[in-house]
Design a protein around this motif. Structure first.
Motif, short mmCIF file in Angstrom:
data_model
loop_
_atom_site.label_atom_id
_atom_site.label_comp_id
_atom_site.label_asym_id
_atom_site.label_seq_id
_atom_site.Cartn_x
_atom_site.Cartn_y
_atom_site.Cartn_z
N HIS A 32 22.99 -103.00 31.33
CA HIS A 32 21.99 -103.44 32.30
C HIS A 32 22.50 -103.21 33.72
N SER A 69 17.86 -105.30 22.79
CA SER A 69 17.57 -106.31 23.81
C SER A 69 17.12 -105.67 25.11
N LEU A 70 17.67 -104.49 25.45
CA LEU A 70 17.25 -103.79 26.66
C LEU A 70 15.93 -103.06 26.46
N ASN A 72 13.58 -104.36 24.61
CA ASN A 72 12.63 -105.47 24.74
C ASN A 72 12.41 -105.87 26.20
N GLN A 73 13.40 -105.64 27.04
CA GLN A 73 13.26 -105.97 28.46
C GLN A 73 12.62 -104.84 29.25
N LYS A 90 15.58 -102.02 36.80
CA LYS A 90 14.93 -103.31 36.87
C LYS A 90 14.85 -103.79 38.31
N GLN A 192 10.47 -112.05 29.86
CA GLN A 192 9.65 -110.85 29.92
C GLN A 192 8.23 -111.24 29.52
N TYR A 224 14.57 -116.13 27.76
CA TYR A 224 16.01 -116.06 27.52
C TYR A 224 16.73 -117.21 28.22
#
Length: 254
Positions: A32, A69-70, A72-73, A90, A192, A224
């Motif tokens: 990230h 997880s990334l 999903n983000q 981001k 998110q 989260y």
């Protein structure tokens, strides 16, 4: 496009097996950061999971969970025949996490809830994916109708990993979900959220005092905590005639 030669995962990603932070989250956090600071610009293709796991000397499931997880983000995307690519950097902005119960109380209304479901049930693989928790076997399922001053506004559905909280129906009627999580010591950090629309089904119409086919707003949110763990996934419908989302926008560079 492949990853820049200047970015070497074996050199850039450092994992501490003795840390209380899960290893997949350590990998996700460092990926990230590389996306956010431009070391992994939009369009960069990551090594496949097997190669990335080998270079990091980690198991493939751990690497897969970090990448998922990334995904999903919204920072990574998987494309058939291409692999995993960086989607965008981001945008960091203040985020206030609140429940509909909190919002209604802040506006001076009298929030009320009818609890339709509050139970622990088996977690299938689809639910485990939503909660980013491979191997999860049980989940708490909540379903409530949220009203204000006696008028129904929304049908709220949530999945939570079993054991985070164990609310009674009375607690769910009297308090918001985030209030209950915070009271249990859960440190909410980020979410998110996706907003959409659809037409009311007969069941929606009955619960929300609308006609079948009426316009509804939809919202999906994954929340989260400060360790990167998913603490709840919600999917809700709101009466478009009585509710709207206010999304503040700021002027950015041309």
């Amino acid at each position: 496009m492949s990853a820049s030669p200047a970015w070497d995962p074996a050199r850039e990603i450092v994992v501490d097996p003795g840390s209380p932070e899960p290893m997949y989250f350590q990998v996700a956090r460092q990926l990230h950061a590389a996306i956010e600071d431009g070391r992994l610009p939009a369009g960069t293709r990551l090594d496949n999971e097997v190669d990335l796991a080998a270079s990091l000397r980690m198991s493939r499931p751990t690497v897969r969970q970090a990448i998922q997880s990334l995904v999903n983000q919204g920072l990574l995307v998987r494309k058939r025949g291409v692999g995993t690519q960086v989607v965008r950097t981001k945008v960091s902005r203040p985020l206030r996490l609140s429940s509909l119960f909190d919002d209604l109380a802040t506006l001076g209304g009298t929030p009320e809830s009818v609890v339709l479901l509050n139970q622990v049930e088996h977690a299938g693989s689809d639910v485990a994916d939503l909660l980013e928790a491979p191997g999860l076997t049980s989940v708490r399922r909540l379903k409530r109708v949220r009203s204000s001053d006696g008028e129904p506004l929304a049908v709220m559905n949530n999945y939570l990993p079993d054991g985070i909280i164990d609310p009674t129906d009375d607690e769910l009627r009297e308090k918001g979900l985030y209030q209950l999580l915070r009271s249990a010591g859960v440190r909410l950090h980020a979410a998110q959220q996706n907003i959409g629309a659809r037409l009311a089904t007969e069941q929606d119409a009955e619960l929300l005092d609308e006609k079948p086919g009426a316009a509804l707003l939809t919202m999906q949110r994954t929340t989260y905590d400060d360790t990167g763990r998913v603490v709840e996934h919600g999917w809700h419908v709101y009466r478009a005639s009585r509710y709207s989302f206010n999304l503040p926008l700021t002027n950015g560079p041309a």
